[in-house]
Design a protein around this motif. Structure first.
Motif, PDB file in Angstrom:
ATOM      1  N   LYS A 149      17.376  -9.704 -11.953  1.00 63.24           N
ATOM      2  CA  LYS A 149      17.284  -9.321 -13.365  1.00 63.24           C
ATOM      3  C   LYS A 149      16.081  -8.405 -13.600  1.00 63.24           C
ATOM      4  O   LYS A 149      16.192  -7.370 -14.275  1.00 63.24           O
ATOM      5  N   GLU A 150      14.930  -8.785 -13.045  1.00 59.34           N
ATOM      6  CA  GLU A 150      13.728  -7.954 -13.201  1.00 59.34           C
ATOM      7  C   GLU A 150      13.911  -6.582 -12.551  1.00 59.34           C
ATOM      8  O   GLU A 150      13.498  -5.553 -13.110  1.00 59.34           O
ATOM      9  N   THR A 151      14.561  -6.565 -11.369  1.00 57.03           N
ATOM     10  CA  THR A 151      14.780  -5.298 -10.675  1.00 57.03           C
ATOM     11  C   THR A 151      15.680  -4.379 -11.487  1.00 57.03           C
ATOM     12  O   THR A 151      15.390  -3.184 -11.654  1.00 57.03           O
ATOM     13  N   VAL A 152      16.782  -4.925 -11.996  1.00 60.54           N
ATOM     14  CA  VAL A 152      17.725  -4.101 -12.756  1.00 60.54           C
ATOM     15  C   VAL A 152      17.101  -3.629 -14.062  1.00 60.54           C
ATOM     16  O   VAL A 152      17.309  -2.483 -14.478  1.00 60.54           O
ATOM     17  N   ASP A 153      16.325  -4.481 -14.715  1.00 60.40           N
ATOM     18  CA  ASP A 153      15.638  -4.048 -15.940  1.00 60.40           C
ATOM     19  C   ASP A 153      14.685  -2.895 -15.635  1.00 60.40           C
ATOM     20  O   ASP A 153      14.592  -1.929 -16.407  1.00 60.40           O
ATOM     21  N   SER A 154      13.979  -2.974 -14.499  1.00 63.21           N
ATOM     22  CA  SER A 154      13.063  -1.896 -14.108  1.00 63.21           C
ATOM     23  C   SER A 154      13.838  -0.617 -13.790  1.00 63.21           C
ATOM     24  O   SER A 154      13.423   0.487 -14.166  1.00 63.21           O
ATOM     25  N   LEU A 155      14.985  -0.770 -13.102  1.00 67.14           N
ATOM     26  CA  LEU A 155      15.809   0.405 -12.789  1.00 67.14           C
ATOM     27  C   LEU A 155      16.353   1.038 -14.061  1.00 67.14           C
ATOM     28  O   LEU A 155      16.441   2.274 -14.159  1.00 67.14           O
TER      29      LEU A 155
END
Length: 304
Positions: free
Chosen positions: A222-228
Motif C-alpha cells: 500500500k505504501e509503495t503504490v501510494d508513493s508510485l
C-alpha cells in the motif's frame, strides 16, 4: 453441495451454498448452539469467534484477487469446530477448499499428520493453506507493482494512472476483509488453545505469525503504490509544466513578430521597405533576427 472426509475417528464436512436441508444435517451431526445455526444460513459481513464450551465457531473472510483486472471477491468460510468434527461452510464456489479435499484424499502422509487426537491439526492446515494462497496472490501483485515502477521511470506513463488505480483497488480489496480479522484470529488462538490444549499452541501461533506477515506485506505494498501514485502525479505535472513553458515561449516569440507583420501590413501611401525588390527579404530577415535574439535571451534566463 456437500463433501465429507473421515479418518481415524475424525470427520470434516464441507458445505457450499447451504440450504435448509444442510442446516438440518449439520444439527444431526452435533448439537451446535442455535446462534451458530442461525449464523450459517446466510453470509456474515464481519469476522467472528465464539466459544460454547464444547464447540467453537469461527467466521473468516478471504479475498479472491483476479489477475485480469476484473472485480475481486471475498469468500467467507465459517468453521464449526468440535474435537472430533469440523464443519466448514462457504457461500460461493471457493476452489481452495476443493484443493484441500483432494490433498487430504491423495496424500497418506498428510492424512496421518492432520488426524492426530482432534480436529485442531486439520483446522490449522486448512487455514494455513488458504493463507499461503493469499501470499501467492500478494506475490503476483508485487510483480505488477514492480512492472508499474519500471514503466513510470521509463516515462511510459500514458496509462499509468489506470494501472496504478487497478493495483490500489486490489490492495484495498485485500486489506478490507483482513484488517478487522487480525483481532479475531488472536482471540480465536486463545480460545482454541484452551479448547484443544497446550500442544496446539505452536500451531495457533503459526497462524497468527502468518497472518501478521500477510498484513505486513499488504501495508508495504500500500505504501509503495501510494508513493508510485504520487511520483506519477509529479512526473505528469512536470511534463505538463514543460509543455506549457514551451507554448508560452513560442507565444512570446510570435507576438513581436505578429506586431512587425501587422505594421508592414498597414495600408498606407508611404511605407518603407514595402515596394522594393528585396524589401520582403529584408523584413523577413529582420523578423528572424528578432526571433533569434528573443531565443538567446530566454536561453540566458534559463527559461529554455
Amino acid at each position: 453441495m456437500r463433501k465429507e472426509f473421515q479418518t481415524n475417528g475424525l470427520k470434516w464436512v464441507h458445505i457450499s451454498k447451504p440450504i435448509s436441508e444442510d442446516i438440518e444435517f449439520i444439527n444431526s451431526l452435533f448439537l451446535f448452539n442455535p446462534f451458530v445455526a442461525e449464523s450459517i444460513i446466510a453470509p456474515t459481513l464481519h469476522p467472528l469467534v465464539d466459544d460454547f464450551e464444547d464447540h467453537l465457531f469461527l467466521i473468516m473472510h478471504f479475498p479472491i484477487i483476479y489477475k485480469d483486472w476484473q472485480s475481486n471477491e471475498t469468500a467467507e468460510v465459517d468453521f464449526l469446530i468440535t474435537k472430533n468434527l469440523l464443519v466448514t461452510v462457504t457461500y460461493t464456489d471457493f476452489e481452495n477448499i476443493e484443493q484441500i479435499f483432494d490433498l487430504f484424499n491423495d496424500n497418506e502422509k498428510l492424512k496421518k499428520q492432520i488426524t492426530r487426537h482432534h480436529t485442531g491439526f486439520m483446522l490449522h492446515y486448512i487455514i494455513d493453506h488458504m493463507f499461503q494462497k493469499l501470499i501467492n496472490h500478494l506475490d503476483f501483485m508485487e510483480g505488477e507493482i514492480t512492472k508499474i515502477e519500471d514503466r513510470i521511470f521509463e516515462k511510459r506513463n500514458v496509462k499509468m494512472i489506470e494501472e496504478i488505480s487497478h493495483i490500489r483497488r486490489d490492495i484495498l480489496d485485500f486489506r478490507r476483509p483482513l484488517k478487522p480479522q487480525s483481532a479475531v484470529i488472536k482471540m480465536f488462538s486463545e480460545k482454541a488453545e484452551r479448547f484443544f490444549g497446550k500442544p496446539m499452541a505452536p500451531y495457533l501461533t503459526d497462524i497468527i505469525v502468518t497472518e501478521d506477515r500477510i498484513m505486513g506485506i499488504i501495508e508495504n505494498q500500500k505504501e509503495t503504490v501510494d508513493s508510485l501514485y504520487q511520483t506519477n502525479e509529479s512526473l505528469m505535472s512536470s511534463n505538463i509544466s514543460n509543455i506549457i513553458s514551451v507554448l508560452t515561449i513560442f507565444s512570446a516569440v510570435i507576438m513581436p513578430l505578429n506586431l512587425l507583420a501587422s505594421l508592414w501590413g498597414m495600408n498606407q501611401r508611404v511605407m518603407p521597405l514595402r515596394d522594393g525588390q528585396f524589401d520582403f527579404w529584408i523584413v523577413a530577415g529582420f523578423m528572424a533576427i528578432v526571433a533569434a535574439l528573443l531565443l538567446i535571451l530566454f536561453k540566458k534566463k534559463r527559461w529554455l
